[in-house]
Design an enzyme around this catalytic site. Structure first.
Site, PDB file in Angstrom:
ATOM      1  N   ASP A 160      43.596  46.309  35.432  1.00  7.64           N
ATOM      2  CA  ASP A 160      43.601  44.882  35.798  1.00  7.64           C
ATOM      3  C   ASP A 160      44.920  44.578  36.496  1.00  7.64           C
ATOM      4  O   ASP A 160      45.977  45.066  36.107  1.00  7.64           O
ATOM      5  CB  ASP A 160      43.432  44.012  34.549  1.00  7.64           C
ATOM      6  N   ASP A 193      46.513  47.559  40.925  1.00  7.01           N
ATOM      7  CA  ASP A 193      45.394  47.264  41.802  1.00  7.01           C
ATOM      8  C   ASP A 193      44.260  48.261  41.508  1.00  7.01           C
ATOM      9  O   ASP A 193      44.454  49.478  41.590  1.00  7.01           O
ATOM     10  CB  ASP A 193      45.882  47.408  43.250  1.00  7.01           C
ATOM     11  N   ALA A 194      43.091  47.746  41.176  1.00  2.00           N
ATOM     12  CA  ALA A 194      41.978  48.624  40.795  1.00  2.00           C
ATOM     13  C   ALA A 194      41.572  49.542  41.945  1.00  2.00           C
ATOM     14  O   ALA A 194      41.198  50.698  41.732  1.00  2.00           O
ATOM     15  CB  ALA A 194      40.779  47.777  40.350  1.00  2.00           C
ATOM     16  N   ASP A 212      34.380  44.044  36.746  1.00  4.39           N
ATOM     17  CA  ASP A 212      34.309  42.769  36.019  1.00  4.39           C
ATOM     18  C   ASP A 212      35.399  41.872  36.594  1.00  4.39           C
ATOM     19  O   ASP A 212      36.461  41.684  36.004  1.00  4.39           O
ATOM     20  CB  ASP A 212      34.539  43.050  34.536  1.00  4.39           C
TER      21      ASP A 212
END
Lengths: 319, 319, 319, 319
Positions: free
Chosen positions: C106, C137-138, C155
């Site tokens: 996240d 950063d995903a 999500d």
């Protein structure tokens, strides 16, 4: 704004204030108490969901409440405050150099505690050596007081039915007040909304009730922005030859200069004069008012969520 | 209440009025126009979503706008109204027995039309033989008027950026006004919100601008409940020896009795005096105000949804 | 209720929730974060003023997000969560006995921190030895991951323009996702509002974009009360012969019994089947959808306060 | 938006809809009736301040109410509608080619009149020769009907205490209904909010009550955006061997093609199947429900402004 504080000013009239922060929110023994930061008004105290005072203009309300009373008196030394838990009324009283004792009696310990913690502008008042705080019923405390006072100030909530203070708006209480005032003593009470459409609900009934007890009474009003209307007060003198209720603007400015420490923000001779200039409509209402608020007779002004009424014994007539 | 009319009074401060009926709702060439019945205020005109006047207390606004101007003049015969499309200002002007001609110039035909159809209390004004209506730009019409006037009244919207009338709050327009007044002529203009927190936005800049043009100017205020604040006006005299701006309460009552038909509801000598009693804070603002609203210099007061600003040429400073 | 939290669901549609308590309210590096107790929904997380999840029904959203993906896979061992800072998604993943590693990435440290402090129902997840948290950063983390995953779950917030995650709804990102999935890997992403009137804004563009990359894609929806609409998801399989996207209700119940610890509240075979039953209108929209969300081509779904648009390179068309 | 229509969905949960126009607003003998244009929903009927149906998605509600019932029946010729004053239910019934007679009985003449004037999409229904309108009490009319019906549809307001129709949600009324159905007859009734948090208030009590009377009953739900929740219905068959309550998706599509004129927007085989797929939570509530709504026993579901309750004789328990 995502968060809002909502107040119902009258049926069908809501105000919503951007809510920046909740500093305290709780239920005391007597009422709900909120201290919040509002976008338009800054730090604000609300009791039972109604704004009592806010940072942006509390000085208008408190200068208009305190100084006309103390300035009318030739030399106010002892002052009794009923209510005033927020501390601002005491702060203004203690600015008067003549004052030797200021006794404040508030029934709600929580209001006092949370305001003391969250309203730094009144810090000096709480520790002034002339200041005395009692958590108790103002009526009983005044009745049993061994000493009398030069000025008595009622800084109360509106007379909400079932609330803690509607009995403090009654002919019986005003007789006690008069007995507890020194010669030339001055009484002042907040008296609710007083704009062109709502001044008949509390303001004029309090006026006509005080007329039953005191030889000299004056009703006055002032717009208070955060109340979104004009507000009302009633002032009474036990003896106008000692304490006249209406001073000239010049005399007001002279007494302010002589007695009050620091600068006023709202009140001076000219704005004092403005307080007492009522509209034709307001004066017509006062002239026609016959209500006498009485505990014995069961006639008192009560404020409901659905408006206000003056209840006669056994019958309530909603205004 | 299921239906509500919502007004943003300032950022973070909303009022919601129970909406009983929509009588007219539309978009004119210049602005949105709503005539509605509101639970707390009765029949109400809103322009661009802002309350202009409501049944419950429009008399406060209109008596405070019209009569101080006409009463200051020794014998007002000719009156020019800029704006005033609703008709109430003309109604009050025409109550003066001295008035021989009342010329009203409003730019928005729709406001006039829909108010005429929906506000029966002004019916008599529209058909009074002394009354003349022109749908046009008030500035151009006044500039080109072949005759001069004893009293000029500006009953306008606030100076909204991009709105129809911000140029009517400028030093250039006020010079035109002065040129078009007869000797001893009186000018009065509504000047926006004037409570303790917002009077610096329009009211005091208009005051200081008028001071550039007229030898005598006074700013005054009055709480108007349906505006949820004090309102402000500025009045100016071309010659105070003919038309003094401040009359004694006794003189006001005398002139009312001599000249005005019917009963006033709000104004008399005492409330007139109250209009002119400003708070210390208001007077400090007036004393410190230096803004000059000017079309040429590009400095004018504009009201945004995000507040108001006085824009200097090439730079906008939000108040 | 005096205090309210207000959300604009779409232009001209507001919801107001009674606000009982503010537990946290602040501005992170990326967004505003509120954790509050709401009268109708209990403890609730709001990001940029939009409800992300609330105590009363977060299980509906999170069971519908996590379990269809993990149940489709024959034996999910490694799971990547993009976003999910609140912790509930990880909680549901970790209920699967087959899972050996759950990596959550996240970008917003504050969301994670404040949810961890204020949402006790997810406490167990944070300390599960299989759980790994990275604040980053995903997209970059997934690209650089040395290992692949069986299931990847997005999500995220909605693709707000200027928000932290609209690039995670793009054909380029989905290509990365596919590369980082093991054979038979499953991808699931939340896809915004999906009711009868708003499912074309994000849900169907994400569907058609995924169709560019994956051989098997299904879009599904479920009413979530605290979102006041149906919500949407899109699920994709790299190989339907290993991981079929549509299981029979009996197979779902069998896999739940075999793999998931504790009782489900919302999901079982029958409600799973309901997720995939779309209305005729929804299926028509999916069939007609041609948008491809792309960073390179500058076409992406963005949500404004004034609605949503699918922006084509150089031209924005507001839906 | 300046004008808003506000609905209280439950205590502490308000929705506000931008109000573009009021087409009709009045008080009938039974209830307040508003027909308005709302920004988010288009033309909308509200009764007692609650949305009944809106242009943007009324087809979802009405297709979900009417067609499952008529499609379950092998050949529905005669249909009774209780309520349905708006006309949309009749419109959907009359699309079935098998229908020879559609009798609609609504108690509120004003609802019928104003909807007929303001909802042009139902115009054809009112003049269809198979359609019959009676303004009367649906219960008495049904009891006294000389003929029986193939399908009986209750399209009523929620069972508001003191409202016109709570008796139509009772075991006694359902016995009448059963007596008035032909063999294989189908009964369908709207059953209030049915989302994850509120389906126990009316929907499940109606279900368990119907189970006392009919051999086959099914409860189903569907998200309706303008109701801001899932909505609920209960359907019952007098004889499942003639009229089975659950058809396969293929059978539904076949019967739609054979019997219904024009295109459906919401319903087809797949969405029909979705209606009947309930969540685990919903099914647990149905399984545990024991309430029997009864006029005689004084147990009925009533909706208050403060929520709903199932009142037992002499004692009310607020849910």
């Amino acid at each position: 704004m995502s968060k809002w504080y909502e107040e119902e000013l009258e049926p069908g009239l809501r105000a919503q204030y951007g809510l920046k922060k909740i500093l305290h929110s709780g239920q005391s023994k007597f009422q709900t108490v909120d201290i919040v930061d509002l976008e338009p008004f800054g730090r604000t105290l609300l009791v039972d969901g109604l704004i009592q005072s806010s940072q942006i203009d509390e000085y208008v309300y408190h200068e208009a409440l305190v100084h006309p009373a103390l300035l009318s008196h030739p030399c106010p030394k002892s002052v009794f405050i009923g209510g005033g838990g927020e501390g601002s009324t005491a702060r203004e009283v203690l600015r008067h150099a003549t004052v030797e004792r200021c006794l404040m009696v508030d029934i709600d310990e929580d209001v006092v505690k949370f305001c003391r913690e969250n309203l730094p502008e009144n810090a000096a008042a709480w520790t002034d050596p002339r200041f005395e705080l009692v958590i108790a019923d103002a009526k009983a405390t005044l009745e049993n007081s061994p000493t009398n006072f030069d000025v008595i100030i009622m800084d109360l909530d509106d007379p909400l039915e079932g609330g803690p203070c509607y009995q403090l708006y009654s002919v019986e209480f005003y007789q006690t007040v008069k007995r507890k005032l020194n010669p030339g003593g001055i009484f002042i009470t907040q008296s609710g909304q007083a704009g062109i459409t709502r001044h008949h609900l509390v303001w004029s009934p309090v006026y006509s009730t005080l007329k039953q007890v005191f030889p000299a009474v004056k009703a006055y009003t002032q717009a208070v922005y955060s109340f979104l209307d004009e507000w009302g007060w009633n002032i009474a003198s036990t003896d106008e030859s000692i304490s006249p209720l209406l001073l000239s603007p010049e005399e007001v400015d002279k007494r302010i200069a002589a007695r009050i420490k620091g600068e006023m923000k709202f009140l001076d001779g000219e704005s004092y004069t403005g307080l007492y200039c009522l509209s034709k409509k307001h004066r017509q209402t006062l002239a026609a008012e016959t209500a006498v608020l009485s505990i014995e007779k069961g006639t008192f002004a009560v404020m409901h969520s659905q408006g206000l009424c003056v209840a006669e014994a056994g019958s309530a007539e909603v205004s």
